[in-house]
Enzyme design. Structure first.
Site: not given
Length: 562
Positions: A64, A97-98, A394
């Site tokens: 994550d 997020t990545t 998530d």
């Protein structure tokens, strides 16, 4: 001659480090590219995991982006901006997020040659902002609404969004199983915005398929006293009393002094203490409640008293669990047992205590308010369950966002390729340098499908060429085509149910562009450390004070002994 005699003007403290100009900007860009390279390999369903070992000896395995960025102790001031955008993406939409870190890194990478060639950063910033606006408008145009569908259809669509998110996580092998569970949990809390209404309890042991969802509240059995085993462990339609008081005999906190003239009076004082606790317990029983929960301790006397009257009790229930029981059962937490009326009592269809692995859980199901749910997670290693919890967080966020902003776009790099094509086409209509900058922005967007291929072990150049050719078709039929992770070719992402909420992509492009523009607008870094001499002087003066004080006391006049 006069210029040589001018005195040097010193503005900053000695030891201050200043770096400015083009070299400084390139240095900041390089730092951000290094950070993006750290999370690059975690993108997508075939992304790798990172094992992070901190100074306290804790080990975290995660892919994550936000978790990795938080655990990396980044000290470079410009690179910290990428940490901030990963955190904001996580809190705002929960996933992507990545993606946001990768995009910001790629925007800066594409800007670097222009900066080195002497282009003014403000020209780049202006073009990047214009490209970002065009990209977001295009996403809104391509998004498909899931509004107006029946509940069953909506559940199926939301489960597909959750499955897309979970496919890139450690629990991707069981994504259908968990996607259904997540959708049921989010629908159970309805329009309630509080995420803590969905509890996630972790029980090591068993396998992932042993995880289950409770439409209500479940929490681990709290610390219990003698007499607890004699209490009934199952009730049908019980009344529930929620308290925030202690039900045990305790010594008084105040130092009270009582003078007795007759030793027989001492017993009456002891009896008064016992009568106070018995009076409280009697009022709890008279309220008609069959389950008594308290945030504070319920002692051995109270436990035995309730057991004799077939009442279940649990003390030291965590505040979060008590609030969730309150929301689910419709009860109100009481700070006194006086005047307990029926309106403040909660209720549920079934209460039972059951064994889950090595733990015993108190489970309230069939709650009237139904505004809470609990997911009990099972799995082998502790790190695995921790990562599964982050993955479910998530997925829960994504499903909530998809419910509120009910538009989805094709995943698997399809939307990125389509925006890239649209921006390249738009750039041709612009005269001047801006055309180059918007082209570089469009190229940067291709990093998502390229990285998906690299992480899956496919030939990225080959796949990207196929995607470009498909998206360039005038009929527009190729707009939904993305990377097919299973075959290494390209496929219609929408038809394969690889979906993500439009808000995730909009937020990611917005945040990445803002971060890139912010770093491009910095032309000087001033580092102002405390000089060593200042620290040395402070330490010396402190020692001097200490010694001086001692010496002064020694030379002073002696105190008279009393």
């Amino acid at each position: 001659m006069s210029a040589m005699l001018q005195p040097q003007i010193i503005l900053l403290k000695e030891g201050t480090d200043t770096s400015q100009g083009r070299a400084q900007l390139v240095s900041n860009i390089n730092a951000c590219m290094v950070v993006a390279d750290v999370v690059r390999t975690t993108l997508g369903p075939r992304g790798m995991d990172k094992l992070i070992h901190d100074d306290k000896g804790n080990t975290t395995i995660s892919n994550d982006g936000a978790t990795i960025m938080k655990l990396l102790d980044i000290i470079h001031p410009a690179a910290k901006i990428l940490v901030d955008i990963a955190k904001s993406q996580d809190s705002e939409v929960g996933d992507g997020t990545t993606t946001v870190v990768l995009l910001a890194g790629e925007f800066l990478k594409e800007a670097k040659p222009f900066i080195e060639d002497g282009v003014h950063p403000q020209n780049l910033i202006r073009s990047y902002r214009a490209a970002s606006y065009l990209a977001i408008e295009k996403i809104k145009e391509l998004a498909v609404s899931i509004e107006g569908k029946s509940l069953e259809e909506k559940k199926s669509l939301l489960a597909k969004c959750a499955a897309t998110t979970l496919s890139s996580k450690l629990i991707g092998g069981e994504k259908e199983f968990f996607a259904t569970m997540v959708v049921d949990a989010v629908l159970a809390i309805g329009n309630d915005d509080r995420l803590n209404m969905i509890g996630i309890k972790k029980v090591p042991g068993g396998n992932m398929r042993d995880s289950f969802l409770v439409n209500g509240v479940a929490f681990k059995k709290t610390f219990s006293y003698a007499g607890f085993e004699q209490q009934p462990k199952k009730f049908v339609n019980p009344k529930i009393l929620l308290l925030n008081i202690e039900l045990e005999l305790k010594s008084e906190k105040e130092n009270a002094e009582i003078r007795l003239s007759d030793p027989l009076q001492y017993q009456s004082i002891v009896d008064a203490e016992w009568n106070i606790i018995y009076d409280k317990l009697d009022k709890c029983v008279k309220s008609g409640a069959k389950i008594v929960l308290s945030r504070l301790a319920i002692g051995d006397l109270a436990t035995q008293y309730f057991a004799d009257r077939d009442i279940f009790c649990a003390g030291r229930v965590t505040e979060e669990d008590l609030h969730r029981v309150s929301a689910a059962t419709g009860g109100t937490v009481q700070t006194s047992v006086n005047n307990v009326i029926d309106e403040v009592l909660g209720s549920c269809e079934l209460f039972e205590e059951s064994q889950v692995g090595n733990e015993r859980f108190n489970i309230f199901s069939g709650c009237p308010s139904g505004q809470t749910a609990t997911i009990v997670l099972r799995g082998g290693a502790d790190q695995f369950i921790e990562e599964a919890e982050r993955s479910l967080h998530d997925a829960i966020m994504i499903v909530r966002r998809a419910m509120k902003n009910s538009t989805v776009v094709a995943g698997g790099g399809a939307i990125d390729m389509e925006i890239s094509r649209y921006l390249r086409q738009h750039a041709r209509t612009i005269a001047g340098k801006s055309q180059l900058f918007i082209n570089s922005y469009a190229k940067a967007l291709e990093v998502i499908p390229r990285q998906l291929c690299d992480n899956a072990g496919f030939d990225a150049t080959d796949v990207l060429n196929k995607l470009r050719q498909k998206h360039a078709l005038h009929s527009g039929e190729g707009a939904l085509y993305g990377v097919d992770i299973n075959t290494g070719g390209i496929a219609d992402s929408f038809a394969n149910f690889v979906w993500e909420p439009a808000v995730v992509k909009i937020n990611a492009i917005n945040a990445a562009t803002e971060a890139a523009c912010l770093i491009l607008s910095v032309d000087e870094t001033i580092k102002n450390p405390k000089s060593e001499s200042a620290q040395g002087e402070a330490a010396a003066s402190a020692m001097g004070r200490g010694r001086g004080g001692a010496a002064f006391r020694g030379r002073g006049r002696g105190m008279r002994r009393r």
